[in-house]
Design a protein around this motif. Structure first.
Motif, mmCIF file in Angstrom:
data_model
loop_
_atom_site.group_PDB
_atom_site.id
_atom_site.type_symbol
_atom_site.label_atom_id
_atom_site.label_comp_id
_atom_site.label_asym_id
_atom_site.label_seq_id
_atom_site.Cartn_x
_atom_site.Cartn_y
_atom_site.Cartn_z
ATOM 1 N N ASN A 1 56.556 -13.002 52.795
ATOM 2 C CA ASN A 1 56.043 -14.947 53.180
ATOM 3 C C ASN A 1 57.256 -16.024 52.285
ATOM 4 N N PRO A 2 57.786 -16.069 53.315
ATOM 5 C CA PRO A 2 59.041 -16.534 53.142
ATOM 6 C C PRO A 2 58.843 -18.092 52.030
ATOM 7 N N LYS A 3 57.608 -18.477 53.563
ATOM 8 C CA LYS A 3 57.723 -20.190 52.580
ATOM 9 C C LYS A 3 56.857 -20.298 51.421
ATOM 10 N N GLU A 4 55.903 -19.020 50.857
ATOM 11 C CA GLU A 4 55.224 -18.847 49.401
ATOM 12 C C GLU A 4 56.003 -18.318 47.958
ATOM 13 N N ASP A 5 56.747 -17.002 48.786
ATOM 14 C CA ASP A 5 57.133 -16.591 47.853
ATOM 15 C C ASP A 5 58.071 -16.987 46.629
ATOM 16 N N PRO A 6 58.728 -16.326 45.544
ATOM 17 C CA PRO A 6 58.878 -17.042 44.211
ATOM 18 C C PRO A 6 60.428 -16.657 44.757
#
Length: 435
Positions: A78-83
């Motif tokens: 999840n590129p939008k939310e992952d650290p």
């Protein structure tokens, strides 16, 4: 390797030390100064890469005379939310291929002055690098950010984290959503070599009698022994003789001839694996035979013109790539990073400090001691943590949100010895779960 719940950036600020004098951050905003390219194919890997890989340069330092090479792997979860993780391996002067593949680094300096560096310079320019990178990648500005590293990174990395935190407090833009940091087998107080003696005794590498004599005659100081202290000097000679056949970075692994000190080894490998056939050769047996042969393999791969072209390395920017570039001009101007850990604890940042428990270079004993010196209470006491249904190490957590973990059977660079276990450890911690 499975889906990673993070994005991974790795630059080589720590590895090459090709950095300028300390940059004074006198402005509240940073201007982008970078180049980036997508990498879809790499020599030695059949077919397109199964993940999104970007490489590029970010100019840092005065006049941007240091061109910091990085590679960025986007999360396939999840590129939008992952650290977002910035990983900096140790040295100083060592490139990063164990952080990504077996450590690849192509950072270079444009001037002689820019090649002069220090611990504090790394801290300042590491901070500058990340803000500039985020300016060029604004879609990641809201993601949580962690800084990670191992080995010598234990000295400059906490200073980098503090620089970023202070930059946020001063209103520097873009604001970095900093949450914490990770360190593996970290060099912290510069007294870590002292702990090799009790570590060796605990691992049955030296006798009780020699250990007791070392304690008595050296009084706990085993670094730079005074030759006039004859009894201590003699005991240290006995100690060094006993462990001379031990691979100190992981005492479970075989001791191997080091490539840089054994020219016949390099010649024999070149004869066996000629460069023209190198990328077509099955090298598994070579790596298994001796772990240090991986240095030889990384030299071959990174110095191949096709590899450099695929990675978009600036042509002519560096000569022969070597894993560790030892620069005598590097200034060791941070004597201990404990104060930085204390400051970051007061600011409430999370941290994970882990140690491969068979590392005799920076033994876990020294790491435990400086963590205890912070005087925080224990909120989750010593217990095993598991991976694949088996005990993978032991852990405890302190009230300053600092977690310590051992990795059972691992050496100095724990993920290279226990990748599955370290991945499980990291995944749980980065997801704010108990190990």
């Amino acid at each position: 390797m499975g889906k990673l719940n993070l994005r991974f950036i790795s630059s080589d600020l720590v590895h090459y030390g090709l950095l300028l004098s300390l940059l004074l951050l006198s402005h509240y905003s940073f201007q982008p100064a970078s180049s980036a390219s997508r990498v879809k194919f790499l020599p030695g890997f059949e077919g397109p890469l199964p993940f999104v890989l970007e490489t590029g340069y970010v100019g840092v330092g005065e006049s941007e005379d240091v061109q910091t090479f990085y590679y960025f792997i986007q999360s396939d979860n999840n590129p939008k939310e992952d650290p977002l993780l910035l990983w900096l391996s140790g040295g100083p002067g060592c490139s990063s291929l164990s952080g990504f593949f077996l450590e690849i680094g192509f950072t270079y300096a444009r001037t002689e002055l820019a090649a002069q560096s220090s611990d504090t310079v790394l801290a300042s320019q590491g901070h500058q690098f990340l803000r500039k990178w985020l300016i060029d990648h604004p879609n990641f500005l809201s993601n949580e950010v962690y800084i990670g590293g191992d080995s010598y990174s234990g000295i400059p990395l906490p200073a980098i984290v503090q620089e970023i935190a202070q930059g946020n407090e001063k209103g520097f833009q873009p604001r970095i959503n900093l949450q914490g940091y990770i360190l593996g087998n970290p060099f912290t107080t510069r007294r870590e070599p002292n702990y090799a003696i009790p570590f060796a005794h605990g691992m049955a590498l030296i006798s009780d009698e020699l250990y007791e004599s070392l304690q008595k005659n050296c009084k706990g100081n085993y670094i730079n022994v005074d030759p006039e202290n004859i009894l201590c000097y003699r005991d240290m000679e006995s100690f060094n003789k006993l462990v001379s056949g031990i691979f100190e970075y992981n005492i479970l692994e075989p001791w191997c001839e080091k490539d840089e000190n054994q020219p016949p080894l390099r010649r024999s490998l070149i004869e066996k694996f000629p460069r023209k056939n190198f990328l077509k050769t099955d090298l598994k047996l070579l790596v298994v035979t001796c772990p240090t042969y991986t240095d030889f393999l990384s030299d071959y791969w990174t110095n191949d013109d096709n590899v450099r072209t695929a990675l978009h390395i600036h042509k002519g920017s560096i000569g022969t790539w070597i894993k560790c570039h030892r620069d005598r001009r590097f200034k060791y101007d941070i004597s201990s990073s404990v104060e930085y850990h204390a400051n970051l604890s007061r600011k409430g940042y999370r941290s994970l400090i882990y140690s491969g428990d068979h590392d005799m270079v920076f033994p876990f004993l020294g790491t435990q001691e400086w963590m205890r010196s912070l005087n925080y209470s224990i909120v989750d006491d010593w217990r095993p943590w598991n991976s694949n249904g088996q005990v993978a190490g032991y852990t405890r957590t302190y009230s300053n949100q600092m977690t310590f973990a051992t990795v059972k059977g691992a050496g100095h660079i724990a993920p290279t010895h226990k990748p599955k276990e370290c991945f499980d450890m990291f995944s749980r911690w980065i997801s704010k779960k108990a190990l």
